[in-house]
Design a protein around this motif. Structure first.
Motif, PDB file in Angstrom:
ATOM      1  N   LEU A  98       0.824  -1.207   0.000  1.00  0.00           N
ATOM      2  CA  LEU A  98       0.000   0.000   0.000  1.00  0.00           C
ATOM      3  C   LEU A  98       0.859   1.257   0.000  1.00  0.00           C
ATOM      4  CD1 LEU A  98      -2.559  -1.362   2.582  1.00  0.00           C
ATOM      5  CD2 LEU A  98      -2.970  -1.039   0.150  1.00  0.00           C
ATOM      6  N   GLY A  99       2.164   1.069  -0.113  1.00  0.00           N
ATOM      7  CA  GLY A  99       3.074   2.218  -0.193  1.00  0.00           C
ATOM      8  C   GLY A  99       3.270   2.933   1.126  1.00  0.00           C
ATOM      9  N   ALA A 100       3.220   2.179   2.239  1.00  0.00           N
ATOM     10  CA  ALA A 100       3.371   2.811   3.557  1.00  0.00           C
ATOM     11  C   ALA A 100       4.740   3.465   3.676  1.00  0.00           C
ATOM     12  CB  ALA A 100       3.206   1.767   4.660  1.00  0.00           C
ATOM     13  N   PRO A 101       4.782   4.735   4.107  1.00  0.00           N
ATOM     14  CA  PRO A 101       6.084   5.385   4.287  1.00  0.00           C
ATOM     15  C   PRO A 101       6.854   4.719   5.429  1.00  0.00           C
ATOM     16  CG  PRO A 101       4.308   6.789   5.088  1.00  0.00           C
ATOM     17  CD  PRO A 101       3.660   5.594   4.453  1.00  0.00           C
ATOM     18  N   VAL A 102       8.170   4.732   5.306  1.00  0.00           N
ATOM     19  CA  VAL A 102       9.007   4.051   6.305  1.00  0.00           C
ATOM     20  C   VAL A 102       8.895   4.755   7.657  1.00  0.00           C
ATOM     21  CG1 VAL A 102      11.357   3.330   6.868  1.00  0.00           C
ATOM     22  CG2 VAL A 102      10.563   3.292   4.485  1.00  0.00           C
ATOM     23  N   ALA A 103       9.004   6.082   7.642  1.00  0.00           N
ATOM     24  CA  ALA A 103       8.962   6.834   8.899  1.00  0.00           C
ATOM     25  C   ALA A 103       7.577   7.437   9.092  1.00  0.00           C
ATOM     26  CB  ALA A 103      10.006   7.939   8.868  1.00  0.00           C
ATOM     27  N   SER A 104       6.871   6.956  10.094  1.00  0.00           N
ATOM     28  CA  SER A 104       5.565   7.542  10.406  1.00  0.00           C
ATOM     29  C   SER A 104       5.298   7.296  11.877  1.00  0.00           C
ATOM     30  CB  SER A 104       4.463   6.907   9.554  1.00  0.00           C
ATOM     31  OG  SER A 104       4.391   5.537   9.833  1.00  0.00           O
ATOM     32  N   SER A 105       4.567   8.220  12.485  1.00  0.00           N
ATOM     33  CA  SER A 105       4.336   8.103  13.929  1.00  0.00           C
ATOM     34  C   SER A 105       3.088   7.270  14.235  1.00  0.00           C
ATOM     35  CB  SER A 105       4.195   9.498  14.547  1.00  0.00           C
ATOM     36  OG  SER A 105       3.117  10.189  13.945  1.00  0.00           O
ATOM     37  N   HIS A 106       2.134   7.205  13.289  1.00  0.00           N
ATOM     38  CA  HIS A 106       0.857   6.531  13.541  1.00  0.00           C
ATOM     39  C   HIS A 106       0.559   5.536  12.433  1.00  0.00           C
ATOM     40  CE1 HIS A 106       0.622   9.976  16.181  1.00  0.00           C
ATOM     41  NE2 HIS A 106      -0.470   9.481  16.756  1.00  0.00           N
TER      42      HIS A 106
END
Ligand SMILES: [Zn+2]
Length: 223
Positions: free
Chosen positions: A44-52
């Protein structure tokens, strides 16, 4: 966990069928799960750096006119838009339901029935053919604040196959759900403009903060 959910919904369907039998009507299992797939964050293309982290359920009703490819494209685009708030779509459950044709088009009573007969994890996106609600919107978001008279629909998005710019619309509706707010913005290029367009995808810092805070408080986002 999965098995329990499945059994619970089958039980609900049979219970209703049983009631119909006792009423003299023909017993038919009305709603059946025909496919379940897990979509991973990287897909789904989740970004590597994310807080939530956001986990979604996507319910496709057979005959809605939605294809898996189109829905995946919209999900990826929505994921990339929500990424600006440091929210990653970390995974999704893709469910295909077979259901009688009256469930194909969104209307509040029919949607409540579907959500009650086949409960799914939230937030949930329902891919439907059309809407019978008036005024007719291509997509609708139901949070907590606007579900008091229809609690089965809390934290759901209903999106019709005719929707243009489906990725932007999906992000817009998910933002309504996560913020639990029907508010729109007049700002140029903002995702929450009343009229969604392909070029309006920006969320302000304040919108992102509200989305993360309310989404977390409602158990829709994980750290
Ligand atoms: Zn809106």
């Amino acid at each position: 966990m999965r098995a329990v959910r499945r059994i619970a919904s089958t039980f609900a369907a049979h219970l209703v069928a049983g009631l119909l039998v006792s009423g003299g009507a023909l017993a038919q299992p009305e709603i059946a799960l025909v496919e379940r797939q897990s979509l991973s964050g990287p897909e789904l293309g989740a970004p590597v750096a994310s807080s939530h982290r956001l986990h979604l359920t996507v319910v496709n009703i057979e005959g809605s006119g939605w294809t898996r490819e189109r829905a995946l494209g919209a999900l990826r685009e929505a994921a990339s838009i929500l990424g600006q708030c440091s929210v990653a779509v970390a995974g999704a459950q893709w469910l295909t339901l077979s259901a009688p044709s009256r469930y194909l088009d969104f209307s509040t009573p029919v949607a409540r029935e579907l959500a009650r007969l086949h409960p799914v994890a939230r937030p949930a996106i329902y891919l439907v053919r059309d809407t019978r609600n008036r005024p007719a919107f291509d997509a609708e978001a139901i949070g907590r604040a606007n579900s008091r008279t229809r609690p089965e629909l809390a934290d759901t998005v209903w999106i019709t196959a005719a929707t243009r710019d489906a990725g932007v619309v999906l992000a817009h509706e998910l933002a309504h759900v996560l913020m639990d707010s029907g508010e729109h913005s007049d700002e140029a290029g903002n995702l929450m403009r009343d009229e969604t367009t392909a070029g309006s995808t920006t969320l302000s810092e304040a919108q992102c903060a509200r989305l993360r805070e309310t989404g977390s408080a409602h158990g829709l986002l994980q750290r």
